[in-house]
Motif scaffolding. Structure first.
Motif, PDB file in Angstrom:
ATOM      1  N   LEU A  28      14.577  23.797  23.683  1.00 51.67           N
ATOM      2  CA  LEU A  28      14.226  22.413  22.955  1.00 51.67           C
ATOM      3  C   LEU A  28      13.220  22.707  22.014  1.00 51.67           C
ATOM      4  O   LEU A  28      13.316  22.139  20.861  1.00 51.67           O
ATOM      5  N   THR A  29      12.155  23.355  22.161  1.00 51.62           N
ATOM      6  CA  THR A  29      11.048  23.646  21.274  1.00 51.62           C
ATOM      7  C   THR A  29      11.476  24.585  20.082  1.00 51.62           C
ATOM      8  O   THR A  29      10.832  24.594  19.060  1.00 51.62           O
ATOM      9  N   LYS A  30      12.566  25.390  20.401  1.00 50.72           N
ATOM     10  CA  LYS A  30      13.005  26.112  19.340  1.00 50.72           C
ATOM     11  C   LYS A  30      13.798  25.277  18.527  1.00 50.72           C
ATOM     12  O   LYS A  30      13.847  25.372  17.018  1.00 50.72           O
ATOM     13  N   PHE A  31      14.787  24.304  18.693  1.00 48.79           N
ATOM     14  CA  PHE A  31      15.410  23.193  18.101  1.00 48.79           C
ATOM     15  C   PHE A  31      14.347  22.430  17.175  1.00 48.79           C
ATOM     16  O   PHE A  31      14.502  22.233  16.229  1.00 48.79           O
ATOM     17  N   GLN A  32      13.301  22.006  17.889  1.00 46.99           N
ATOM     18  CA  GLN A  32      12.229  21.280  17.037  1.00 46.99           C
ATOM     19  C   GLN A  32      11.683  22.108  16.085  1.00 46.99           C
ATOM     20  O   GLN A  32      11.227  21.769  14.952  1.00 46.99           O
ATOM     21  N   GLY A  33      11.368  23.480  16.503  1.00 44.29           N
ATOM     22  CA  GLY A  33      10.641  24.306  15.485  1.00 44.29           C
ATOM     23  C   GLY A  33      11.525  24.368  14.247  1.00 44.29           C
ATOM     24  O   GLY A  33      10.919  24.609  13.179  1.00 44.29           O
ATOM     25  N   ALA A  34      12.804  24.520  14.446  1.00 41.09           N
ATOM     26  CA  ALA A  34      13.658  24.922  13.184  1.00 41.09           C
ATOM     27  C   ALA A  34      13.664  23.573  12.459  1.00 41.09           C
ATOM     28  O   ALA A  34      13.427  23.644  11.173  1.00 41.09           O
ATOM     29  N   LEU A  35      13.845  22.234  13.166  1.00 35.72           N
ATOM     30  CA  LEU A  35      13.999  21.020  12.247  1.00 35.72           C
ATOM     31  C   LEU A  35      12.580  20.853  11.538  1.00 35.72           C
ATOM     32  O   LEU A  35      12.667  20.383  10.449  1.00 35.72           O
ATOM     33  N   ILE A  36      11.434  20.889  12.281  1.00 40.72           N
ATOM     34  CA  ILE A  36      10.062  20.835  11.713  1.00 40.72           C
ATOM     35  C   ILE A  36       9.638  21.840  10.773  1.00 40.72           C
ATOM     36  O   ILE A  36       9.155  21.619   9.643  1.00 40.72           O
ATOM     37  N   GLY A  37      10.050  23.052  11.057  1.00 34.34           N
ATOM     38  CA  GLY A  37       9.638  24.050  10.214  1.00 34.34           C
ATOM     39  C   GLY A  37       9.962  24.122   8.855  1.00 34.34           C
ATOM     40  O   GLY A  37       9.486  24.612   7.856  1.00 34.34           O
ATOM     41  N   GLY A  38      11.073  23.727   8.475  1.00 32.19           N
ATOM     42  CA  GLY A  38      11.796  23.554   7.556  1.00 32.19           C
ATOM     43  C   GLY A  38      11.407  22.255   6.488  1.00 32.19           C
ATOM     44  O   GLY A  38      11.720  22.114   5.442  1.00 32.19           O
ATOM     45  N   ASN A  39      10.251  21.650   7.145  1.00 37.39           N
ATOM     46  CA  ASN A  39       9.889  20.257   6.527  1.00 37.39           C
ATOM     47  C   ASN A  39       8.620  20.527   5.854  1.00 37.39           C
ATOM     48  O   ASN A  39       7.878  19.394   5.410  1.00 37.39           O
TER      49      ASN A  39
END
Length: 280
Positions: A6-17
């Motif tokens: 879950l935190t990896k999914f979140q990291g990918a979505l937020i990291g690109g922002n």
């Protein structure tokens, strides 16, 4: 696992922002923000659309197809959803590229980025072998990408600086390929340090918003949400929405029927096949 999926999914979505320049300079990444509707539509389809169909997904998601960067970023939900099955992920990315009539450069770029995202999410990423494995597994890449990835593999082994890689890539006339290779170079040089990887690519003379977004996605998927500096996280617009969308996508990946949720007194358990037995 080192990090929760879950935190990896979140990291990918937020990291690109975000563009993380330093502790005092953090700015939203306008490119991926402009792609927000397409990302949300892509996640919602995977969550509520029933059986996945290439044609339906490609029609539901409407990035700016005149902008290769937007089309590439819009495929991020697919990279997350199909991360466990790299051959399937490659097939889906190629088919979506055909539906959107994208050029070979953009399609190959999406395949390469999806591969690294998959490796990070499955915790099988190794800096020393990632590129050679990519070239072995992901066939039919654009010749220029294949050539430059081979060179990048040797460059990383020889400790070539990112500025040296940048000077070499400056002669490439396809901006999307240049951005993808710069993002991969920056991430793979310091894969365990989100702030350093994203800061370095943002300060390059030839940097693009796409390169910044892709570096954030790769570093975020690898280091998870916990690897993003707190001030960068706080500066990210709609961070709560991205976290909710990541949870929504993870539930869909795990096979949870969100249209008919389970009763609150029946806890949800997710594990590898055959680990948890059927309830008696």
């Amino acid at each position: 696992m080192k990090h929760l999926l879950l935190t990896k999914f979140q990291g990918a979505l937020i990291g690109g922002n975000l563009i993380y320049l330093d502790r005092y300079q953090i700015a939203p990444n306008q490119l991926i923000m402009n792609t927000t509707p397409a990302l949300i539509d892509g996640i919602n389809y995977l969550t509520f659309g029933g059986k996945f169909a290439i044609e339906d997904w490609s029609k539901r998601v409407n990035p700016d197809l005149n902008n290769s960067a937007s089309a590439l970023i819009a495929m991020l939900p697919l990279m997350l959803f199909f991360h466990e099955d790299r051959p399937k992920l490659r097939e889906v990315v190629i088919n979506i590229s055909h539906e959107w009539q994208l050029d070979w450069e953009t399609c190959s770029s999406a395949v390469a980025i999806g591969y690294l995202v998959s490796r990070s999410l499955t915790e099988s990423f190794n800096t020393k072998t990632a590129i050679s494995q990519l070239l072995d597994e992901m066939t039919n890449l654009h010749p220029l990408i294949f050539q430059e990835l081979s060179t990048l593999d040797r460059a990383l082994a020889g400790s070539m600086s990112l500025h040296q890689v940048e000077r070499r890539l400056a002669r490439i006339e396809q901006p999307v390929i240049t951005s993808v290779l710069l993002a991969m170079s920056s991430f793979m040089a310091t894969p365990e340090d989100f702030s350093l990887a994203t800061r370095r690519v943002a300060k390059l003379e030839t940097r693009s918003l796409l390169a910044c977004a892709l570096t954030g996605i790769l570093a975020g998927a690898h280091n998870s949400l916990s690897g993003i500096p707190l001030n960068g996280y706080i500066a990210t617009q709609e961070r709560t929405q991205w976290q909710a969308l990541a949870a929504q996508l993870l539930n869909a990946w795990a096979g949870v029927d969100l249209q008919h949720p389970q009763p609150p007194d029946l806890p949800l358990a997710i594990a590898a096949p055959n680990v948890i037995q059927r309830r008696g």
